[in-house]
Design a protein around this motif. Structure first.
Motif, PDB file in Angstrom:
ATOM      1  N   ASN A  67       0.837  -1.189   0.000  1.00 45.07           N
ATOM      2  CA  ASN A  67       0.000   0.000   0.000  1.00 45.07           C
ATOM      3  C   ASN A  67       0.877   1.246   0.000  1.00 45.07           C
ATOM      4  O   ASN A  67       1.456   1.601   1.015  1.00 45.07           O
ATOM      5  N   GLU A  68       0.946   1.934  -1.148  1.00 45.24           N
ATOM      6  CA  GLU A  68       1.769   3.153  -1.275  1.00 45.24           C
ATOM      7  C   GLU A  68       1.338   4.225  -0.279  1.00 45.24           C
ATOM      8  O   GLU A  68       2.167   4.833   0.373  1.00 45.24           O
ATOM      9  N   ASP A  69       0.030   4.472  -0.157  1.00 43.95           N
ATOM     10  CA  ASP A  69      -0.449   5.515   0.740  1.00 43.95           C
ATOM     11  C   ASP A  69      -0.076   5.229   2.188  1.00 43.95           C
ATOM     12  O   ASP A  69       0.299   6.130   2.934  1.00 43.95           O
ATOM     13  N   LEU A  70      -0.174   3.980   2.589  1.00 43.10           N
ATOM     14  CA  LEU A  70       0.174   3.607   3.951  1.00 43.10           C
ATOM     15  C   LEU A  70       1.669   3.781   4.202  1.00 43.10           C
ATOM     16  O   LEU A  70       2.078   4.262   5.259  1.00 43.10           O
ATOM     17  N   ARG A  71       2.505   3.428   3.210  1.00 47.85           N
ATOM     18  CA  ARG A  71       3.957   3.616   3.374  1.00 47.85           C
ATOM     19  C   ARG A  71       4.305   5.095   3.466  1.00 47.85           C
ATOM     20  O   ARG A  71       5.151   5.495   4.259  1.00 47.85           O
ATOM     21  N   ILE A  72       3.641   5.921   2.668  1.00 50.98           N
ATOM     22  CA  ILE A  72       3.900   7.363   2.712  1.00 50.98           C
ATOM     23  C   ILE A  72       3.485   7.926   4.064  1.00 50.98           C
ATOM     24  O   ILE A  72       4.208   8.715   4.671  1.00 50.98           O
ATOM     25  N   ALA A  73       2.320   7.502   4.560  1.00 51.35           N
ATOM     26  CA  ALA A  73       1.848   7.974   5.867  1.00 51.35           C
ATOM     27  C   ALA A  73       2.791   7.513   6.982  1.00 51.35           C
ATOM     28  O   ALA A  73       3.097   8.273   7.898  1.00 51.35           O
ATOM     29  N   ALA A  74       3.245   6.274   6.909  1.00 51.54           N
ATOM     30  CA  ALA A  74       4.165   5.756   7.928  1.00 51.54           C
ATOM     31  C   ALA A  74       5.488   6.511   7.897  1.00 51.54           C
ATOM     32  O   ALA A  74       6.052   6.841   8.939  1.00 51.54           O
ATOM     33  N   ALA A  75       5.975   6.817   6.696  1.00 46.87           N
ATOM     34  CA  ALA A  75       7.232   7.569   6.586  1.00 46.87           C
ATOM     35  C   ALA A  75       7.058   8.988   7.110  1.00 46.87           C
ATOM     36  O   ALA A  75       7.934   9.523   7.791  1.00 46.87           O
ATOM     37  N   ALA A  76       5.914   9.605   6.827  1.00 49.09           N
ATOM     38  CA  ALA A  76       5.660  10.955   7.324  1.00 49.09           C
ATOM     39  C   ALA A  76       5.542  10.956   8.840  1.00 49.09           C
ATOM     40  O   ALA A  76       6.042  11.853   9.513  1.00 49.09           O
ATOM     41  N   TRP A  77       4.879   9.936   9.385  1.00 45.27           N
ATOM     42  CA  TRP A  77       4.733   9.837  10.835  1.00 45.27           C
ATOM     43  C   TRP A  77       6.101   9.652  11.487  1.00 45.27           C
ATOM     44  O   TRP A  77       6.409  10.276  12.494  1.00 45.27           O
ATOM     45  N   THR A  78       6.933   8.816  10.888  1.00 45.06           N
ATOM     46  CA  THR A  78       8.263   8.559  11.423  1.00 45.06           C
ATOM     47  C   THR A  78       9.102   9.832  11.392  1.00 45.06           C
ATOM     48  O   THR A  78       9.769  10.176  12.355  1.00 45.06           O
ATOM     49  N   SER A  79       9.052  10.562  10.264  1.00 47.91           N
ATOM     50  CA  SER A  79       9.875  11.760  10.147  1.00 47.91           C
ATOM     51  C   SER A  79       9.368  12.872  11.065  1.00 47.91           C
ATOM     52  O   SER A  79      10.136  13.716  11.481  1.00 47.91           O
ATOM     53  N   SER A  80       8.081  12.871  11.398  1.00 48.87           N
ATOM     54  CA  SER A  80       7.558  13.911  12.288  1.00 48.87           C
ATOM     55  C   SER A  80       7.954  13.661  13.737  1.00 48.87           C
ATOM     56  O   SER A  80       7.914  14.563  14.552  1.00 48.87           O
ATOM     57  N   ARG A  81       8.348  12.442  14.067  1.00 52.78           N
ATOM     58  CA  ARG A  81       8.721  12.112  15.437  1.00 52.78           C
ATOM     59  C   ARG A  81      10.207  12.288  15.696  1.00 52.78           C
ATOM     60  O   ARG A  81      10.663  12.151  16.815  1.00 52.78           O
ATOM     61  N   VAL A  82      10.971  12.597  14.661  1.00 55.37           N
ATOM     62  CA  VAL A  82      12.415  12.787  14.803  1.00 55.37           C
ATOM     63  C   VAL A  82      12.654  14.175  15.389  1.00 55.37           C
ATOM     64  O   VAL A  82      12.180  15.165  14.852  1.00 55.37           O
ATOM     65  N   PRO A  83      13.379  14.292  16.517  1.00 51.57           N
ATOM     66  CA  PRO A  83      13.646  15.620  17.082  1.00 51.57           C
ATOM     67  C   PRO A  83      14.519  16.442  16.157  1.00 51.57           C
ATOM     68  O   PRO A  83      15.447  15.929  15.537  1.00 51.57           O
ATOM     69  N   ARG A  84      14.189  17.696  16.064  1.00 52.75           N
ATOM     70  CA  ARG A  84      14.974  18.592  15.167  1.00 52.75           C
ATOM     71  C   ARG A  84      15.716  19.614  15.936  1.00 52.75           C
ATOM     72  O   ARG A  84      15.466  20.043  16.954  1.00 52.75           O
TER      73      ARG A  84
END
Length: 84
Positions: A67-84
């Motif tokens: 599922n492309e949409d699910l992978r994109i959402a998972a990647a976005a969720w992962t990148s949003s949790r990375v401290p900047r």
């Protein structure tokens, strides 16, 4: 009231004035930045493993792989949790 059509035409003509549209040059990457290999899942999305259910693990792995949409959402969720 008799000047209303003249005002409408004047407004319409002034709205059409301006520079003609020119399409901007865009540099488009050859691959989407969140594209993942078929068997690769984002590392920080294994929260469901705390349930210890192999059927759930298999379902989530299959969903992420197909599922492309699910992978994109998972990647976005992962990148949003990375401290900047």
């Amino acid at each position: 009231m008799r000047h209303l059509p003249l005002i409408v035409v004047a407004c319409a003509l002034t709205a059409c004035m301006g520079e003609p549209y020119s399409r901007p040059d865009l540099t488009v990457p050859s691959e989407y930045r969140f594209a993942l290999a078929q068997s690769q899942a984002p590392a920080d999305t294994v929260w469901w493993a705390t349930f210890g259910d192999p059927a759930l693990d298999a379902l989530v792995t299959e969903a992420l792989a197909n599922n492309e949409d699910l992978r994109i959402a998972a990647a976005a969720w992962t990148s949003s949790r990375v401290p900047r």
